[in-house]
Design an enzyme around this catalytic site. Structure first.
Site, PDB file in Angstrom:
ATOM      1  N   HIS A 119       0.933  -0.826   0.379  1.00 59.80           N
ATOM      2  CA  HIS A 119      -0.527   0.195   0.399  1.00 59.80           C
ATOM      3  C   HIS A 119       0.805   1.596  -0.420  1.00 59.80           C
ATOM      4  CE1 HIS A 119      -2.801   2.233   2.563  1.00 59.80           C
ATOM      5  NE2 HIS A 119      -3.542   2.420   1.510  1.00 59.80           N
ATOM      6  N   HIS A 160      -0.754  11.984  -1.854  1.00 57.48           N
ATOM      7  CA  HIS A 160      -1.990  11.264  -1.095  1.00 57.48           C
ATOM      8  C   HIS A 160      -2.709  12.135  -1.326  1.00 57.48           C
ATOM      9  CE1 HIS A 160      -5.220   9.715   1.778  1.00 57.48           C
ATOM     10  NE2 HIS A 160      -4.962   8.478   1.568  1.00 57.48           N
TER      11      HIS A 160
HETATM   12  O1  G3P Z   1      -6.432   1.917  -2.957  1.00 52.34           O
HETATM   13  C1  G3P Z   1      -7.037   1.861  -1.979  1.00 52.34           C
HETATM   14  C2  G3P Z   1      -6.368   2.245  -0.342  1.00 52.34           C
HETATM   15  O2  G3P Z   1      -5.258   2.833  -1.017  1.00 52.34           O
HETATM   16  C3  G3P Z   1      -7.676   3.525  -1.059  1.00 52.34           C
HETATM   17  O3  G3P Z   1      -7.257   4.731   0.195  1.00 52.34           O
HETATM   18  O4  G3P Z   1      -6.921   6.766   1.451  1.00 52.34           O
HETATM   19  O5  G3P Z   1      -5.187   4.786   1.300  1.00 52.34           O
HETATM   20  O6  G3P Z   1      -5.277   5.904  -0.557  1.00 52.34           O
HETATM   21  P1  G3P Z   1      -6.052   5.699   0.604  1.00 52.34           P
HETATM   22 MG    MG Z   2      -4.437   4.456  -1.979  1.00 54.06          MG
END
Ligand code: G3P
Ligand code: MG
Length: 244
Positions: A11, A53
């Site tokens: 992630h 992000h």
């Molecule tokens: O794509 C999955 C996840 O990354 C979505 O949430 O806020 O971590 O970008 P976020």
């Molecule tokens: Mg994401």
């Protein structure tokens, strides 16, 4: 299951082991033998796709203000790593191009999350899709996903051949209708809203279901065994990559 991509996905590039959305994170993922990463892409004030992000710079860089009001030259001066640890000080906010190049060099498959700032949904979807087409030309393409239906629609119009994923926190009752309308390949939902019923619906519709963010190894293994196509994790130190 019609899912040919990695089943455990790092992630925000390198999960918890590196500052999010950085090249250092991509290197960490590869060091941990990961074959798949997810990262977030937003447009700078100059309209350049970059990895970040939040809509603002404060949390993950030493800059201030909105990403969509910051030029590429200003972004290039920022430190996007020092907040995570001294060893990452000076890590840049990567351009999408630099991240794509490094993914390819390291053999990493990518889930590119289109993360538009407010008011730039269609423009971000279009630009990210066109740039992805160019950057992965002649190679297996990344999977584009977004919470923004507008961004996904624009991505589809710009580069229909690139695979897309519908990203939601809680799947709405009509998730399958939305997914089909945007011709998406997969559904990505939050761990908090994952349940047996959703898994059954996805299975019946033959839609790969991806779950984020899963940081408990036992939970991840159970989800994958139960038929979840892939999980996103921050704990790349605890979860081994899963055989395809
Ligand atoms: O794509 C999955 C996840 O990354 C979505 O949430 O806020 O971590 O970008 P976020
Ligand atoms: Mg994401």
């Amino acid at each position: 299951m019609n899912w040919v991509y990695p089943r455990i996905i790092a992630h925000r590039c390198g999960g918890a082991l590196a500052p999010e959305n950085t090249l250092a994170g991509l290197r960490k993922a590869a060091e941990h033998s990961y074959r798949g990463v997810e990262f977030d892409v937003m447009l700078s004030g100059d309209g350049t796709p970059v990895l970040i992000h939040d809509e603002t710079l404060e949390r993950t860089t030493d800059g201030r203000g909105r990403v969509d009001e910051t030029s590429d030259a200003e972004l290039a001066r920022l430190d996007a790593g020092g907040w995570h640890g001294a060893q990452f000080a000076g890590e840049p906010v990567p351009s999408f191009g630099d991240a794509a190049e490094l993914c390819q060099a390291l053999g990493l498959w990518a889930n590119v999350e289109i993360k538009p700032s407010r008011g730039h949904e269609a423009e971000t979807g279009r630009k990210v899709a066109l740039e992805a087409r160019e950057l992965w030309s002649g190679l297996p393409p990344p999977l584009l996903s977004s919470f923004s239906l507008e961004a996904l629609a624009a991505a589809r119009e710009a580069a229909p051949e690139l695979p897309r994923g519908l990203l939601v926190v809680e799947p709405p009752a009509d998730w399958l209708k939305r997914l089909r309308r945007l011709d998406c390949l997969s559904l990505h939902c939050s761990r908090r809203h994952f349940g047996r019923r959703l898994l059954d619906e996805a299975r019946r519709a033959e839609v790969p279901l991806l779950v984020y963010t899963v940081n408990d190894p036992d939970d991840a293994m159970q989800l994958l065994r139960s038929g979840v196509a892939a999980v996103f994790t921050d704990r790349i130190d605890l979860l081994p990559d899963w055989p395809a």
